[in-house]
Every structure is written in structure tokens, then in C-alpha cells.
Design a protein around this motif. Sequence first.
Motif, mmCIF file in Angstrom:
data_model
loop_
_atom_site.group_PDB
_atom_site.id
_atom_site.type_symbol
_atom_site.label_atom_id
_atom_site.label_comp_id
_atom_site.label_asym_id
_atom_site.label_seq_id
_atom_site.Cartn_x
_atom_site.Cartn_y
_atom_site.Cartn_z
ATOM 1 N N GLY A 14 0.991 -1.066 -0.001
ATOM 2 C CA GLY A 14 0.165 0.159 0.114
ATOM 3 C C GLY A 14 0.929 1.306 0.176
ATOM 4 N N THR A 15 0.222 2.308 0.241
ATOM 5 C CA THR A 15 0.861 3.496 0.120
ATOM 6 C C THR A 15 1.214 4.077 1.474
ATOM 7 N N PRO A 16 2.541 4.001 1.944
ATOM 8 C CA PRO A 16 2.904 4.631 3.191
ATOM 9 C C PRO A 16 2.190 5.823 3.748
ATOM 10 N N LEU A 17 1.904 6.048 5.020
ATOM 11 C CA LEU A 17 1.244 7.193 5.387
ATOM 12 C C LEU A 17 2.287 8.242 5.177
ATOM 13 N N SER A 18 3.817 7.939 5.399
ATOM 14 C CA SER A 18 4.584 8.977 5.384
ATOM 15 C C SER A 18 5.103 9.625 4.076
ATOM 16 N N GLY A 19 4.325 8.895 3.180
ATOM 17 C CA GLY A 19 4.620 9.437 1.737
ATOM 18 C C GLY A 19 3.270 9.878 1.324
ATOM 19 N N VAL A 20 2.353 10.035 2.170
ATOM 20 C CA VAL A 20 0.951 10.492 1.451
ATOM 21 C C VAL A 20 0.957 12.166 1.598
ATOM 22 N N THR A 21 0.656 12.867 0.735
ATOM 23 C CA THR A 21 0.495 14.311 0.627
ATOM 24 C C THR A 21 -1.070 14.491 1.061
ATOM 25 N N PHE A 22 -1.438 15.181 2.131
ATOM 26 C CA PHE A 22 -2.653 15.544 2.605
ATOM 27 C C PHE A 22 -2.836 16.922 2.511
ATOM 28 N N VAL A 23 -4.177 17.216 2.000
ATOM 29 C CA VAL A 23 -4.684 18.412 1.947
ATOM 30 C C VAL A 23 -5.735 18.710 3.076
ATOM 31 N N VAL A 24 -5.628 19.469 4.184
ATOM 32 C CA VAL A 24 -6.431 19.499 5.164
ATOM 33 C C VAL A 24 -7.408 20.632 5.055
ATOM 34 N N VAL A 25 -8.664 20.504 4.799
ATOM 35 C CA VAL A 25 -9.423 21.899 4.241
ATOM 36 C C VAL A 25 -10.594 21.875 5.517
ATOM 37 N N ASP A 26 -10.990 23.195 5.445
ATOM 38 C CA ASP A 26 -11.953 23.819 6.285
ATOM 39 C C ASP A 26 -12.903 24.973 5.702
ATOM 40 N N LEU A 27 -13.924 25.060 5.917
ATOM 41 C CA LEU A 27 -14.880 26.048 5.181
ATOM 42 C C LEU A 27 -15.689 26.640 6.272
ATOM 43 N N GLU A 28 -15.974 27.949 6.063
ATOM 44 C CA GLU A 28 -16.943 28.841 6.596
ATOM 45 C C GLU A 28 -17.866 29.255 5.771
ATOM 46 N N THR A 29 -19.299 29.077 6.053
ATOM 47 C CA THR A 29 -20.453 29.231 5.225
ATOM 48 C C THR A 29 -21.401 30.248 5.715
ATOM 49 N N ALA A 44 -6.959 25.915 3.860
ATOM 50 C CA ALA A 44 -6.293 24.611 3.562
ATOM 51 C C ALA A 44 -4.955 24.457 4.030
ATOM 52 N N VAL A 45 -4.400 23.448 4.369
ATOM 53 C CA VAL A 45 -2.964 23.282 4.706
ATOM 54 C C VAL A 45 -2.582 21.914 4.014
ATOM 55 N N LYS A 46 -1.470 21.920 3.305
ATOM 56 C CA LYS A 46 -0.903 20.827 2.609
ATOM 57 C C LYS A 46 0.394 20.403 3.293
ATOM 58 N N VAL A 47 0.171 19.049 3.867
ATOM 59 C CA VAL A 47 1.350 18.188 4.566
ATOM 60 C C VAL A 47 1.766 16.927 4.137
ATOM 61 N N ARG A 48 2.945 16.664 4.419
ATOM 62 C CA ARG A 48 3.435 15.355 3.936
ATOM 63 C C ARG A 48 4.591 14.922 4.811
ATOM 64 N N GLY A 49 4.313 13.648 5.595
ATOM 65 C CA GLY A 49 5.313 13.195 6.432
ATOM 66 C C GLY A 49 5.535 14.063 7.720
ATOM 67 N N GLY A 50 4.342 14.748 8.050
ATOM 68 C CA GLY A 50 4.660 15.423 9.368
ATOM 69 C C GLY A 50 5.128 17.045 8.956
ATOM 70 N N GLU A 51 5.277 17.292 7.773
ATOM 71 C CA GLU A 51 5.843 18.638 7.542
ATOM 72 C C GLU A 51 4.814 19.522 6.596
ATOM 73 N N GLU A 52 4.708 20.459 6.977
ATOM 74 C CA GLU A 52 3.793 21.608 6.067
ATOM 75 C C GLU A 52 4.493 21.939 4.740
ATOM 76 N N LEU A 53 3.918 21.590 3.756
ATOM 77 C CA LEU A 53 4.326 21.958 2.330
ATOM 78 C C LEU A 53 3.649 23.546 1.908
#
Length: 591
Positions: A14-29, A44-53
Amino acid sequence: MTAAHVQGTLDDLGTPLSGVTFVVVDLETTGGSAADSAITEIGAVKVRGGEELGELGTLVDPGGPVPPFITALTGITTAMVTAAPRMDSVLPAFLEFARGSVLVAHNAPFDIGFLKAACAEHGYAWPRFTVVDTVDLARRVLSKDEVPNCKLGTLSRFFRTATEPTHRALADARATVEVLHGLIERLGSFGVTSLEEMRGFAKAPTPEQRRKRHLADDVPSAPGVYLFEDAAGEALYVGKSGDLRSRVRSYFTGSETRRRVREMVGLAERIRTIVCATGLEAEVRELRLIAEHKPRYNRRSKFPERALWLKLTAEPFPRLSIVREIRDDGARYLGPISSRRQAEEARAALHEAVPLRQCTQRITLRLVEAGRLHACALAEMGHCGAPCDGSEALEDYTAHVTAAQEIMEGDARPVVASARARIDRLSRELRYEEAAAQRDRLAAFVRAAARGQRLTAFARLRQLVAARPAFDNGWELAVVRYGRLAAAGTVPPRADPWPYVHALTATAETVFPPVGGAPGGVPLGTAQGGGATAEEMECVLRWLDLPGVRLVEVDGEWTCPAHGAEGLRGWIDNAYAAHDPKSSGRSRPLR
């Protein structure tokens, strides 16, 4: 010849979590539904391997005003978004920012629903993002002893995030990033190291669920009620379904992720079922059984006796009181109301529209004429006419009482006009917290009055017989007396319905009218099951609103006031649908 041993590839893991690029998103409406609300802020915040991108954060012009209650919650005003970019320019930037990433959100259906709606509105195909919901993960890896619920604020405090959620998009996204990292660390103790494992982990049944699957073997495929019971026969949980077998079996699959439900399944030793004639009968029986057994794993409907009422007392100088019991004492009652806070808010809204006395002392004409009573501080502040010391004549105070009676019985306009004038004034003065408090008072009153007026009219009907088309081309029948479901049955396809109607009404339960015709009042005399609770009446009313329902017989008058609160209930509910939408991360009721 021996089989060749082939070494697996890294892809098999599978895809190791340490190599996954996550984009954490939040909205106000501006509201709680993408169908009639718009986005006011994206973070939105982009992170991979615990580091912010990278980060993306911007206000968005929703194309209309920001409701005052949203401003009170988020601090986002109409003036702030007027000069902000429109969604047609913000959306492409977000999609590019998130391209090729895994989207993460807290209560993901809310945020993803708005983003999908924005794409559809502006002609963008929704990219098939892999989506991770931190609410689902939290429910799976955290116990109820660790966190009482899965709201973002609760998880933020549990993981001691450096960023505190503030109902602003970027701040909440940053807090969600830290919550995600805390959850991923927890997943490691379960041996979850890949994206695929993480997504499947929240949906996998527990060993206890798999072991208890046999409990559903003999459950019939019919509408009815089911009770999970422990070894001693105590009801742990009561539920209902149009298909008992399908619903009960779902408790033993990976689709059931609620922590409390999985705990309940572990304690259950048997499942008892009660087959019902119709879905309505099943829903009503569920309410009655929950009220009777008070199962520990049911959260709703367990204590109907705890309902509160706003009472306009019957005395020479009436006042508003909060009570738990309706009596046949000539007083006026408004309710039922679910909590004391809501009852106090509704009373405050009525006090601000009509200057009734707020003291609890006993006042009679004799004591007033003798000069034995003295005005309190409210009179000095101008919030009371002080009938106690004779400053306000009995005739003048009686006029206030009459106005309060008219409001409670049907004309909500004075309370609404008074509250809206204060809200508008406070909003213009940028006193948003005070405006929000006034909004809450108005909402509490409107909801209590609408519920009371609707149920009171229904509770006064001596008998109502209704029919609804069934799926097999027959009919479902319901006999309702004084708001209580007295009988339920069915008519076979192509059969003459009248013999079934007459037989059902002849054998229906005897129900006596509640005190004063008020819902939830103590029945006059004895009945086989007593009077109907407010929840049961609302259940029956929902059924009556379904498409195709026909009224066969109505014995009595069934009307609601022309200027009552019922017409305002939808407006209030729509406004509050957006109030703290992120709280959808709370523990869901066991339904």
C-alpha cells in the motif's frame, strides 16, 4: 516440482502514510446546507510526512449578506467579504492546490458537500479525491473514557494542539492537521501504516461484532422494533426499522463505526423483535419502549417526563413560571420545552415583549391596598410597572396579562417584532454577542410556541383516521385519539377498505383527553396507555405529512393560529442549521 517463491513488491504494502500528501481543508459558510448557503472562507493546509508544504486561506464573497448569527459565531461580517474574491476565482486556485492529494476534513461530508456544489455551479468536474474524515478516525481509535465526543474543539484539547479552533477556516484547518497527526500516531498501535489500511480501518468490524453475528440469524424481514438485551434481560438499546433483518444485521458489519454501538454489541446476548403492522406503529412502539425501559445506550426519548412548560399562572397578578407538570388550574401553558435553558430563554423573550412581573412573591389586592409590598430593582430599571406597590393599576396589568395570553395561544408577532428590533439595533452597533443572545431568545420562544400550538391542536382531536398507500398497492391505516396512536393496520391490495377501517376503529385503544387539551397533560381518567407524549404526536404528524396520506375521518377541529409561531419555525430552523456546523463531529444519536 516446488512452487517458486516470489518476493512481494512495495506496491503490495500500500501507500505508506509517511509518503501521502494530505490537504486538510476547512470552510466557513452562510448556512448549513449547500443547497441554499454559500462559502465565506476557505482554509487549507498541505502536509506530507509531518511537514507543512503550504497553506491557502482566503475569504470568499458569497454574493449576499452574512447572517448575524454567523457573524456572531465566526466574526466574519458582510463588510469583510464584500471586497473578497468570488468563488469562481477562488475555486480553481483551491483545486490546483489540492490536485493529486488526499483531502482531509473534520466532518468531511459537510465541507466536501459544499465544494462539490461549488464545482457543479461553476462548471468544474469534481476530481475524484480520496477523502479522509477525522471524525470517523477519532471514533475508531479513541475511547469514550478519553474524549466525551468527537468535536474538533474536544479533539484539539485532547491532543493539545498548538492551534486552537476558532471557527475561522485556516485556524481550524491548522488544528485539524495536528489532530490528524495525533490520530495517525494512534493508528500505528493498531498496525496501520498505509493509506489503504487507514481508510479500511474505520470500516472494519471488530472481533466482537464478528463473534455476535449469529444473534441476527432469526430476525424476520418485516417492519417492527428490536431490543438488544444483555444476559440478565435488561434492554441495552431499542430501535426500529422497516426491515428488521437488514437493520439488525448492519450492527455486525464494518459500516457500523459508532463507538457506543460497538460497545453495546459486545454486551448484548440476545435480540428480541416485535413485528408491527406498519412503519408508523414501529416508530411509536420504539418511543414507548425507550420511555419504559430507558436503555442505557439510547440517547433520545428516554425521559419524556422531564419536559418543561412555561406557565402563565392563574392568580390576581399572574406571572410566568417554569414547571414540569400541567394541572387543570385555569393557567395557560406553553410547551413542551426540552431544557431549562430553552425555557428560560423563551420566558425572557416573552418578558421583553410584555412587561409582566418577574418576582415570585404572592401579590393580592388586599396586600397592595394595605401597602405591605415594595417594588424590586426591576421596577427601578423600568422593566416592571410595579403592581405590587400600586404603581401600576390592576386594569393596566390585566392588559399585559391579556397580551401574554394572546401571544401564548396564537399571536407570536409582538415577541418577534420586539426581538428583531433589538437584534437589528445591536447589529448596527456591532454588538454581535448581545445580538446573538437576543437571537437565541427569539429562537427558543418561536420553537416552543410553534411546538405547543401544533401539538395542542392535535391533542384536542377526539379521533382521526388516516390512510397511506402501501408499497404493495394496499393501504396503511392509523387511528389516532387525542394525539395518541390507538391502532394501526393494513388493507390488502384491491380490497374494500371500509370493513378494515370499521374493525380497526372498533378495536382501537381507549384514550382519554389530556388536561386542558394540552399535549403531555395528565389524562382525565384512566386509559390503557395514558396520553400521548409530545414525541409520539410529532411522530404521527410527520407520518400525516407524507405524500399520499388521506384523511378518512376527523372528529373535532384541527386548526393552527393564523399568526402563530408555526409559520416562523422553518425560518428559525434554516437559520440554525448553519449555527456551528462543525459540531457535526459530535457523537451521533444511536439511531
